[in-house]
Design a protein around this motif. Structure first.
Motif, mmCIF file in Angstrom:
data_model
loop_
_atom_site.group_PDB
_atom_site.id
_atom_site.type_symbol
_atom_site.label_atom_id
_atom_site.label_comp_id
_atom_site.label_asym_id
_atom_site.label_seq_id
_atom_site.Cartn_x
_atom_site.Cartn_y
_atom_site.Cartn_z
ATOM 1 N N ASN A 1 -5.471 27.913 15.611
ATOM 2 C CA ASN A 1 -4.742 29.180 15.750
ATOM 3 C C ASN A 1 -3.406 28.977 16.461
ATOM 4 O OD1 ASN A 1 -6.846 30.502 14.488
ATOM 5 N ND2 ASN A 1 -7.812 31.188 16.391
ATOM 6 N N GLY A 2 -2.731 27.892 16.091
ATOM 7 C CA GLY A 2 -1.405 27.605 16.638
ATOM 8 C C GLY A 2 -1.393 26.795 17.917
ATOM 9 N N PRO B 1 -5.462 28.580 7.734
ATOM 10 C CA PRO B 1 -6.510 29.616 7.837
ATOM 11 C C PRO B 1 -6.860 29.868 9.306
ATOM 12 C CG PRO B 1 -7.082 27.976 6.174
ATOM 13 C CD PRO B 1 -5.882 27.444 6.897
ATOM 14 N N PRO B 2 -7.085 31.123 9.686
ATOM 15 C CA PRO B 2 -7.415 31.430 11.082
ATOM 16 C C PRO B 2 -8.777 30.874 11.474
ATOM 17 C CG PRO B 2 -7.724 33.366 9.711
ATOM 18 C CD PRO B 2 -7.070 32.330 8.843
ATOM 19 N N ASN B 3 -8.919 30.618 12.779
ATOM 20 C CA ASN B 3 -10.199 30.157 13.359
ATOM 21 C C ASN B 3 -10.716 28.891 12.684
ATOM 22 O OD1 ASN B 3 -10.132 32.542 14.968
ATOM 23 N ND2 ASN B 3 -11.072 33.681 13.288
ATOM 24 N N VAL C 1 -18.307 22.758 12.411
ATOM 25 C CA VAL C 1 -17.312 23.800 12.670
ATOM 26 C C VAL C 1 -16.339 23.844 11.489
ATOM 27 C CG1 VAL C 1 -17.495 23.498 15.168
ATOM 28 C CG2 VAL C 1 -15.729 22.252 13.913
ATOM 29 N N PRO C 2 -15.716 24.979 11.225
ATOM 30 C CA PRO C 2 -14.755 25.042 10.117
ATOM 31 C C PRO C 2 -13.526 24.184 10.419
ATOM 32 C CG PRO C 2 -14.721 27.079 11.396
ATOM 33 C CD PRO C 2 -15.874 26.286 11.911
ATOM 34 N N PHE C 3 -13.220 23.248 9.519
ATOM 35 C CA PHE C 3 -12.052 22.392 9.747
ATOM 36 C C PHE C 3 -11.450 21.964 8.426
ATOM 37 C CE2 PHE C 3 -15.015 18.992 8.821
ATOM 38 C CZ PHE C 3 -14.231 17.936 8.368
ATOM 39 N N MET C 4 -10.216 21.526 8.484
ATOM 40 C CA MET C 4 -9.548 20.941 7.333
ATOM 41 C C MET C 4 -8.657 19.809 7.820
ATOM 42 S SD MET C 4 -6.663 23.833 6.377
ATOM 43 C CE MET C 4 -5.718 22.725 5.314
ATOM 44 N N ASN C 5 -8.455 18.814 6.950
ATOM 45 C CA ASN C 5 -7.627 17.661 7.294
ATOM 46 C C ASN C 5 -6.189 17.867 6.846
ATOM 47 O OD1 ASN C 5 -9.592 15.788 8.455
ATOM 48 N ND2 ASN C 5 -10.504 15.753 6.411
#
Length: 286
Positions: free
Chosen positions: A99-100, A41-43, A75-79
């Motif tokens: 974002n890469g 997902p972006p950002n 902040v938006p995050f995922m593991n």
């Protein structure tokens, strides 16, 4: 020829481990070159780390440190639990991408997050408090970490404590851990000391943390700071992954550190039970 034979016989175990490590590293490097970039997902901060731990969310303090920070800042995050084979450009097990863009090392990850999301968890503290916090953070990240590293991989198993079984490591993985612990700690310097001296270092650092914390809720006061992430990351390994060994015995001398860990868990990890494997009895759901 006889000298070569004697050398091979004397250092057979070390040679086998070194060869195994070499083969694994070559395979990992080849895999990294071939791996296909995932679409995230972006950002969103993608936190790459190893799998969940048995009693704390990770067996590495730096993954706990960084994820605690992400939770603090909201902040938006995922593991992404893939870093045993998908390491960072610096060979680190805990790293992020956004974002890469890839960022390695927990401290540089935090600096990147602060800059990208305009975050400053320390804005309500004085310069003196921030300076003291930075000194504490450096102590746990760069100093206390090494005695903990040696105790887990070398000293406790030598005392008959089955660290591998308690933390879910295979005997092969434990052999690699012992090899790397001795090699890396010797290069760093702590591994050149006697076991008694290393244990003394750990006790002194825990004593300093206990005195600095005192009766405060968090390390710098009533509000959590960036320093708390590093301190909690290290202490989580003793509090939940001490395995009844030397580090746990020292830690029990400082009950305010234990209470602090429980406060940090309650404050920032309400889903703790979903983030551990409960001694390897089930898969973590988050």
């Amino acid at each position: 020829m006889d000298d070569i034979k004697r050398f091979l016989k004397t250092h057979y175990k070390e040679i086998c481990i070194t060869a195994t490590v070499g083969i694994v590293l070559v395979k990992v490097i080849k895999w990294r070159k071939k791996r296909v970039k995932k679409n995230y997902p972006p950002n969103t901060i993608i936190h790459h780390q190893i799998g969940r731990g048995p009693y704390a969310p990770s067996i590495t303090p730096f993954a706990v440190k960084l994820e605690t920070y992400l939770r603090m800042t909201k902040v938006p995050f995922m593991n992404e639990h893939d870093s045993l084979t998908n390491r960072s450009s610096k060979g680190k097990l805990t790293w992020i991408e956004y974002n890469g863009q890839e960022i390695a090392d927990s401290e540089f990850c935090i600096k990147f997050i602060n800059k990208t999301f305009n975050i400053d968890l320390d804005k309500n503290f004085s310069d003196e408090e921030i300076g003291a916090g930075r000194a504490i953070q450096r102590m746990v990240d760069e100093h206390l970490y090494w005695p903990l590293f040696l105790i887990r991989w070398v000293y406790d198993p030598r005392q008959g404590i089955d660290v591998g079984k308690q933390l879910g490591f295979s005997s092969w993985f434990m052999s690699l851990g012992v090899f790397f612990a001795k090699k890396q700690s010797y290069a760093q310097g702590v591994g050149r000391h006697t076991e008694e001296e290393v244990l003394q270092v750990m006790d002194e650092d825990l004593h300093a943390l206990s005195k600095f914390l005192g009766k405060k809720k968090f390390m710098l006061g009533e509000e959590a700071s960036q320093t708390d992430c590093a301190v909690f990351g290290i202490l989580s390994q003793i509090h939940w992954h001490g395995c009844g060994g030397a580090s746990e015995k020292f830690y029990k001398k400082y009950p305010n550190l234990s209470a602090y860990c429980e406060r940090m868990k309650a404050e920032f990890w309400p889903d703790w039970d979903d983030c551990i494997t409960h001694g390897g009895t089930r898969k973590a759901s988050k």
